[in-house]
Design an enzyme around this catalytic site. Structure first.
Site, short mmCIF file in Angstrom:
data_model
loop_
_atom_site.label_atom_id
_atom_site.label_comp_id
_atom_site.label_asym_id
_atom_site.label_seq_id
_atom_site.Cartn_x
_atom_site.Cartn_y
_atom_site.Cartn_z
N ASP A 1 69.77 25.79 54.48
CA ASP A 1 70.82 26.13 55.26
C ASP A 1 71.76 25.12 55.57
OD1 ASP A 1 68.94 28.61 55.70
OD2 ASP A 1 67.65 26.98 56.42
N HIS B 1 63.87 28.67 60.07
CA HIS B 1 64.43 29.01 58.78
C HIS B 1 64.43 30.28 58.77
CE1 HIS B 1 65.60 29.45 54.87
NE2 HIS B 1 64.46 30.10 54.70
P1 NAI Z 1 57.74 32.72 43.37
O1 NAI Z 1 57.33 34.10 43.92
O2 NAI Z 1 58.54 32.68 42.31
O3 NAI Z 1 56.58 31.65 43.33
C1 NAI Z 1 55.86 31.51 44.27
C2 NAI Z 1 54.50 30.97 43.54
O4 NAI Z 1 53.37 30.66 44.81
C3 NAI Z 1 53.85 31.88 42.47
O5 NAI Z 1 53.76 31.23 41.18
C4 NAI Z 1 52.48 32.19 43.38
O6 NAI Z 1 51.48 32.59 42.53
C5 NAI Z 1 52.29 30.98 44.08
N1 NAI Z 1 51.10 31.06 45.05
C6 NAI Z 1 51.03 32.06 45.75
N2 NAI Z 1 49.76 31.82 46.64
C7 NAI Z 1 49.58 30.52 46.53
C8 NAI Z 1 48.54 29.79 47.00
N3 NAI Z 1 47.46 30.16 47.85
N4 NAI Z 1 48.41 28.61 46.51
C9 NAI Z 1 49.23 28.22 45.42
N5 NAI Z 1 50.07 28.75 44.89
C10 NAI Z 1 50.26 29.79 45.44
O7 NAI Z 1 58.54 32.36 44.78
P2 NAI Z 1 59.55 31.21 45.17
O8 NAI Z 1 61.01 31.87 44.65
O9 NAI Z 1 59.29 29.92 44.19
O10 NAI Z 1 59.65 30.90 46.56
C11 NAI Z 1 58.63 30.41 47.14
C12 NAI Z 1 58.43 30.45 48.61
O11 NAI Z 1 59.60 29.68 49.18
C13 NAI Z 1 58.68 31.79 49.14
O12 NAI Z 1 57.82 31.81 50.63
C14 NAI Z 1 60.12 31.90 49.65
O13 NAI Z 1 60.45 32.87 50.74
C15 NAI Z 1 60.47 30.45 50.01
N6 NAI Z 1 61.87 30.18 50.29
C16 NAI Z 1 61.98 29.00 51.29
C17 NAI Z 1 63.13 28.65 51.39
C18 NAI Z 1 63.65 27.75 52.66
O14 NAI Z 1 64.72 27.36 52.78
N7 NAI Z 1 62.69 27.10 53.30
C19 NAI Z 1 64.54 29.01 50.58
C20 NAI Z 1 63.98 29.76 49.30
C21 NAI Z 1 62.58 30.20 49.26
#
Ligand code: NAI
Length: 333
Positions: free
Chosen positions: A159, A187
């Site tokens: 952000d 966030h």
């Molecule tokens: P993605 O869906 O591509 O990858 C998430 C991965 O986490 C998947 O491989 C899934 O199998 C794994 N996962 C689920 N439960 C798990 C567990 N208990 N232990 C280990 N791995 C586990 O998602 P992406 O795009 O990589 O985003 C990840 C997270 O980051 C989401 O929650 C998203 O909302 C968040 N996010 C946060 C931002 C921020 O600024 N704080 C910005 C963008 C995304």
């Protein structure tokens, strides 16, 4: 060269990790003299995909990257880690209410907090990226009572980077000419991107951003809303959430925590509130911080206008509601 440190990335088979891992292996986060051992945690069904990521890491042929362990076991993943990127989380599915999302994530961050508590270094630096990031960080720290609470942070750097880029674009300057924009709060779409203390370096010298923009209406409305809704705009265009920019921001957050901020400059991080600026204690709230020797301090003494105060109240109320919902889930267990 220092001895290698162990670094864990959860959600390692996902899209943010895919961009983040290269930065870690290339030395852009922990520096060019710090070798790393990577621990890659994902859920069992993703281990096949993860093996492909491991092959690619090998094929990077980067000398700072030493050992890589892909695993679905939190105990193995968190063993002796000095830094933890908690990216993996349960994504919001269609029809899912916020409390259902919180419930699913409370469980994940409880297990990971307990594993950090038992197996990580006591000085581990934890960055929670997975949403709802602020409340996930709070839960995680709660289940890791032997690790100091200030070692748990949530990411609002994306952000901040978005806000800095938007101001630079408005002022027609390079992005690094804008400094000290602040993200307050959660966030989420209640965050408050605040340009009132930001400065910009122009050909004529350094100026406060509000004077350079010279349009408070734009700063208080269009600017704030654009940043609050930027994540949704990326999803609507890309059909997937921000990943390259989120990974870059995660690297920025950890690098500044590790290496420190420059004198007179601050960055925004979700940290446990100590009551600064009248924010309730015991929520993970994004504040401006200075960092030295691996320790951050909330920047004190900034003026808060009436407009800003009302926005801080909205976002801190939301965080208190999230905390109450998370506690509800935990009490039912
Ligand atoms: P993605 O869906 O591509 O990858 C998430 C991965 O986490 C998947 O491989 C899934 O199998 C794994 N996962 C689920 N439960 C798990 C567990 N208990 N232990 C280990 N791995 C586990 O998602 P992406 O795009 O990589 O985003 C990840 C997270 O980051 C989401 O929650 C998203 O909302 C968040 N996010 C946060 C931002 C921020 O600024 N704080 C910005 C963008 C995304």
């Amino acid at each position: 060269m220092s001895d290698p440190i162990n670094v864990v990335v959860t959600g390692a088979a996902g899209q943010i990790a895919y961009s983040l891992l290269y930065q870690l292996a290339a030395g852009s986060v922990f520096g060019p003299n710090q070798p790393i051992n990577l621990r890659l945690l994902d859920i069992p069904v993703m281990l096949g995909v993860l093996s492909g990521v491991v092959m690619e890491l090998e094929d990077l042929a980067l000398p700072l990257l030493r050992e890589v362990i892909p695993t679905a076991d939190p105990v193995e993943a968190f063993k002796d880690v000095a830094a933890a990127f908690l990216v993996g989380a349960m994504p919001r599915k269609e029809g899912m209410e916020r409390k259902d999302l919180l419930a699913a994530n409370v469980e994940i961050f409880k297990v990971q907090g307990e594993a950090l508590d038992k197996h990580a270094r006591k000085d581990v630096k934890v960055l929670v990226v997975g949403n709802p990031a602020n409340t996930n960080a709070l839960i995680c720290s709660h289940y890791a009572p032997t690790i100091p609470k200030q070692n748990f942070t949530a990411m609002t750097r994306l952000d901040q980077n978005r806000a800095q880029a938007a101001l630079a674009s408005r002022l027609g300057v390079q992005v690094d000419k804008v400094k000290n924009v602040i993200i307050w709060g959660n966030h989420s779409s209640t965050q408050y991107p605040d340009a009132s203390h930001a400065i910009v370096t122009l050909k004529s010298g350094t100026k406060p951003v509000p004077a350079a923009v010279n349009n408070n209406g734009w700063l208080d409305t269009t600017f704030v809303e654009t940043i609050q809704k930027r994540g949704a705009a990326v999803i609507s265009a890309r059909k997937m959430s921000s990943a390259m920019s989120a990974a870059k921001a995660a690297g920025d957050h950890m690098r500044d925590w590790w290496m420190g901020t420059k004198p007179g400059e601050w960055v925004s991080m979700g940290v446990l509130s100590d009551g600064s600026y009248g924010i309730p204690k015991d929520i993970v709230f994004s504040f401006p911080v200075n960092i030295q020797n691996g320790q951050y301090k909330i920047v004190q003494g900034l003026s808060i206008s009436d407009v800003a105060r009302s926005k801080l109240t909205v976002t801190s109320n939301e965080l208190q509601e999230e905390r109450a919902e998370a506690n509800n889930v935990l009490q039912k267990k």
